[in-house]
Motif scaffolding. Structure first.
Motif, short mmCIF file in Angstrom:
data_model
loop_
_atom_site.label_atom_id
_atom_site.label_comp_id
_atom_site.label_asym_id
_atom_site.label_seq_id
_atom_site.Cartn_x
_atom_site.Cartn_y
_atom_site.Cartn_z
N MET A 1 0.81 -1.19 0.00
CA MET A 1 0.00 0.00 0.00
C MET A 1 0.86 1.26 0.00
N LYS A 2 2.02 1.20 0.66
CA LYS A 2 2.93 2.35 0.68
C LYS A 2 3.39 2.70 -0.73
N ILE A 3 3.65 1.67 -1.53
CA ILE A 3 4.12 1.90 -2.90
C ILE A 3 3.04 2.61 -3.71
N LEU A 4 1.79 2.16 -3.58
CA LEU A 4 0.70 2.81 -4.31
C LEU A 4 0.52 4.26 -3.87
N LYS A 5 0.63 4.49 -2.58
CA LYS A 5 0.50 5.86 -2.07
C LYS A 5 1.63 6.74 -2.63
N TRP A 6 2.84 6.19 -2.64
CA TRP A 6 3.98 6.94 -3.17
C TRP A 6 3.79 7.21 -4.65
N LEU A 7 3.36 6.19 -5.42
CA LEU A 7 3.13 6.38 -6.85
C LEU A 7 2.05 7.42 -7.10
N ASN A 8 0.99 7.37 -6.30
CA ASN A 8 -0.07 8.35 -6.45
C ASN A 8 0.43 9.76 -6.21
N GLN A 9 1.31 9.91 -5.24
CA GLN A 9 1.77 11.24 -4.87
C GLN A 9 2.94 11.74 -5.74
N TYR A 10 3.83 10.84 -6.14
CA TYR A 10 5.08 11.30 -6.75
C TYR A 10 5.39 10.72 -8.13
N PHE A 11 4.50 9.95 -8.74
CA PHE A 11 4.81 9.28 -10.00
C PHE A 11 5.29 10.25 -11.08
N GLU A 12 4.45 11.22 -11.40
CA GLU A 12 4.80 12.15 -12.47
C GLU A 12 6.07 12.93 -12.13
N ILE A 60 1.35 17.51 -17.89
CA ILE A 60 -0.06 17.93 -17.78
C ILE A 60 -0.69 17.25 -16.57
N GLY A 61 -0.47 15.95 -16.44
CA GLY A 61 -0.99 15.23 -15.28
C GLY A 61 -0.40 15.74 -13.98
N PHE A 62 0.88 16.08 -14.02
CA PHE A 62 1.55 16.63 -12.84
C PHE A 62 0.90 17.95 -12.43
N GLY A 63 0.63 18.79 -13.42
CA GLY A 63 -0.01 20.08 -13.15
C GLY A 63 -1.40 19.92 -12.55
N VAL A 64 -2.16 18.98 -13.08
CA VAL A 64 -3.50 18.74 -12.54
C VAL A 64 -3.40 18.18 -11.12
N GLN A 65 -2.52 17.22 -10.93
CA GLN A 65 -2.39 16.58 -9.62
C GLN A 65 -1.98 17.59 -8.55
N ARG A 66 -1.10 18.51 -8.89
CA ARG A 66 -0.61 19.51 -7.94
C ARG A 66 -1.43 20.80 -7.94
N SER A 67 -2.47 20.84 -8.75
CA SER A 67 -3.34 22.03 -8.87
C SER A 67 -2.56 23.27 -9.28
N ILE A 68 -1.67 23.10 -10.24
CA ILE A 68 -0.91 24.25 -10.73
C ILE A 68 -1.29 24.58 -12.17
N ALA A 69 -2.44 24.06 -12.59
CA ALA A 69 -2.93 24.36 -13.92
C ALA A 69 -3.50 25.78 -13.94
N ILE A 70 -3.60 26.33 -15.11
CA ILE A 70 -4.17 27.67 -15.25
C ILE A 70 -5.65 27.61 -14.90
N ARG A 71 -6.07 28.52 -14.08
CA ARG A 71 -7.49 28.57 -13.72
C ARG A 71 -7.86 30.01 -13.37
#
Length: 164
Positions: A1-12, A60-71
């Protein structure tokens, strides 16, 4: 489960850092070869360009995940609670529809590249490797947008329980 959490948070982020390190290394080799040995390598620019394309689509996915997309922050900063979440959900849904529209076109382009058998000029690398970047990037964005929508809905439901 730790690996999935890490991938979810830091993959991109991890992939983007890796791609940047590889691009830096390759261009460093090219600079050394050109200026120290007066010899230019033909493959370095091509590989760096393709890695840059991949990093662009993955970011693009990184920007969405971190909420740094233009809005529209001017609007959302003035809103609070459910209204703010509603705007975010609407924004995420619009983005989701856009990228859902883009995936089939990117996939068709990818399949065409496979069928053509075209290879890159300097490295003779199959071009489908490059054409896979939009497909992977857009699918990853869809996944991240679904996560954002889920989190906003969860936040709105949490607001209901707090107010009762």
């Amino acid at each position: 489960m730790k690996i999935l959490k890490w991938l979810n948070q830091y993959f991109e982020e991890a992939v983007l850092i890796g791609l940047l390190m590889i691009m830096t290394l390759i261009m460093g080799v090219q600079i050394c070869a050109r200026y120290l040995f007066n010899f230019s390598l033909s493959w370095t620019e091509e590989i760096t360009r393709y890695l840059f394309v991949w990093s662009g689509f993955l970011s693009i996915g990184f920007g969405v995940q971190r909420s740094i997309a233009i809005r529209l922050e001017q609007l959302t900063d003035k809103l609070k609670g459910k209204a703010k979440s509603a705007i975010f959900i609407l924004d995420y849904l619009i983005e989701f529809v856009f990228f859902a529209y883009m995936i089939p076109a990117a996939y068709r382009y990818f399949v065409t590249a496979i069928q053509s058998g075209q290879v890159s000029p300097a490295c003779a690398m199959p071009m489908w490797i490059l054409q896979a970047a939009p497909v992977v990037g857009f699918v990853l964005v869809e996944f991240r947008l679904l996560q954002k929508i889920y989190l906003e809905i969860k936040k709105v439901r949490g607001m209901k329980t707090c107010q009762q």
